[in-house]
Write a protein that holds these residues in place. Structure first.
Motif, short mmCIF file in Angstrom:
data_model
loop_
_atom_site.label_atom_id
_atom_site.label_comp_id
_atom_site.label_asym_id
_atom_site.label_seq_id
_atom_site.Cartn_x
_atom_site.Cartn_y
_atom_site.Cartn_z
N ARG A 64 -3.81 -0.67 -9.99
CA ARG A 64 -2.72 0.28 -10.24
C ARG A 64 -2.03 0.73 -8.96
O ARG A 64 -0.98 1.37 -9.01
N SER A 65 -2.65 0.43 -7.79
CA SER A 65 -2.03 0.83 -6.52
C SER A 65 -0.68 0.18 -6.32
O SER A 65 0.18 0.71 -5.62
N GLY A 66 -0.50 -1.00 -6.91
CA GLY A 66 0.75 -1.73 -6.74
C GLY A 66 0.87 -2.46 -5.42
O GLY A 66 1.85 -3.17 -5.19
N VAL A 67 -0.13 -2.31 -4.54
CA VAL A 67 -0.10 -3.01 -3.25
C VAL A 67 -0.38 -4.49 -3.50
O VAL A 67 -1.41 -4.85 -4.06
N GLU A 68 0.52 -5.34 -3.10
CA GLU A 68 0.35 -6.78 -3.31
C GLU A 68 -0.18 -7.43 -2.04
O GLU A 68 0.34 -7.21 -0.94
N LEU A 69 -1.22 -8.24 -2.21
CA LEU A 69 -1.87 -8.89 -1.08
C LEU A 69 -2.14 -10.35 -1.38
O LEU A 69 -2.38 -10.71 -2.54
N PRO A 70 -2.15 -11.21 -0.35
CA PRO A 70 -2.65 -12.57 -0.55
C PRO A 70 -4.09 -12.52 -1.04
O PRO A 70 -4.86 -11.64 -0.65
N VAL A 71 -4.46 -13.48 -1.87
CA VAL A 71 -5.74 -13.39 -2.58
C VAL A 71 -6.96 -13.68 -1.71
O VAL A 71 -8.08 -13.47 -2.16
N ILE A 72 -6.77 -14.15 -0.51
CA ILE A 72 -7.91 -14.36 0.38
C ILE A 72 -7.75 -13.48 1.61
O ILE A 72 -6.69 -13.43 2.24
#
Length: 282
Positions: A8-16
């Motif tokens: 729910r933070s909405g922070v998008e990150l690369p999955v590794i």
């Protein structure tokens, strides 16, 4: 590399992301910790996870992020370097509330006045540390607050903390031989919108050291898998309830191989079951 929103933070990150347990110190012993971080960033990783428990890893990460060798300038705002390129995930690890305050202060000094994700390591004294971290989040010194644990025996307590609505993320072990999170933690995180960081995707190296014959990976080649380590990393990330897999290495040349497992297509149920068989799990 695929990006996923951290709950729910909405922070998008690369999955590794890059783990630093034991491996950053090993890289530094060979004079390669700055090279290791540079390789991770070049491969598309952004999140780097560390802890006071990891020896000198916090300080070494700060050195690698900074553009200067001056220890008095490490982490200083405006000091240059690559701090803005990295999401720093650090931890509080102490039974002492006073030492918890000191650990947060040290991390803030090392990382330019902000820690993007501050986690309570292994739930140690979490009720004492959580108000401090929530206050730091409220005033912008901390971005997100999380909690971690490596032992299934603590997952009940972790689930209770998740239900309180007071944390944004959890970090738990998940690999073909450690699947306990499937019963409670992963469903609970999905229901509550909590971000999930996966630790030990290679079973702390034990799974990786028992690789099957390369020919047995042939059914996974269509998924971009060429090594057993990639199969293990992709196995965890193929569960959509997982947002970031933390992979540790001391070897810069291995970073790109690990990062390659972070792109679709993802395994379906048949491929995941096949990896379990290759890992010797019924």
């Amino acid at each position: 590399m695929e990006g996923r929103k951290l709950g729910r933070s909405g922070v998008e990150l690369p999955v590794i992301g890059l783990g630093t347990w034991r491996r950053l110190e090993a890289a530094a012993a060979a004079g390669r910790h700055r090279e290791l971080l540079a390789s991770a960033l070049a491969a598309g990783m952004r999140l780097v996870d560390t802890s006071p428990m990891y020896g000198g890893a916090e300080r070494l990460l700060a050195e690698a992020l900074d553009s200067t060798d001056d220890p008095d300038n490490i982490g200083s705002p405006g000091g240059g370097g690559r701090r803005d390129e990295v999401v720093v995930a650090d931890k509080i690890w102490t039974p002492s509330p006073e030492e918890g305050v000191a650990q947060l202060a040290r991390a803030l000094a090392w990382y330019g006045g902000r820690v993007d994700l501050m986690q309570i390591h292994n739930l140690v004294a979490w009720s004492a540390h959580l108000p401090m971290l929530q206050a730091a989040k409220a005033d912008g010194r901390v971005g997100l607050v999380g909690a971690t644990h490596h032992s299934p025996a603590a997952f009940g307590e972790l689930a209770e903390l998740m239900s309180s609505g007071r944390i944004d993320t959890v970090q738990v072990p998940y690999n073909p031989q450690q699947r306990e999170v499937e019963h409670t933690i992963l469903p609970h995180a999905a229901e509550l919108g909590i971000g999930v960081l996966l630790m030990r995707p290679l079973g702390e190296g034990q799974l990786a050291r028992h690789a099957p014959e390369p020919t047995r990976l042939a059914p996974l080649r269509a998924f971009g898998v060429t090594t057993w380590a990639q199969a293990l990393i992709k196995w965890g990330l193929s569960d959509p309830r997982v947002h970031v897999s933390l992979v540790a290495t001391a070897q810069p040349e291995r970073v790109q191989e690990n990062a390659a497992a972070g792109s679709p297509p993802w395994f379906g149920s048949q491929e995941r079951a096949y990896v379990l068989r290759l890992a010797g799990v019924d």
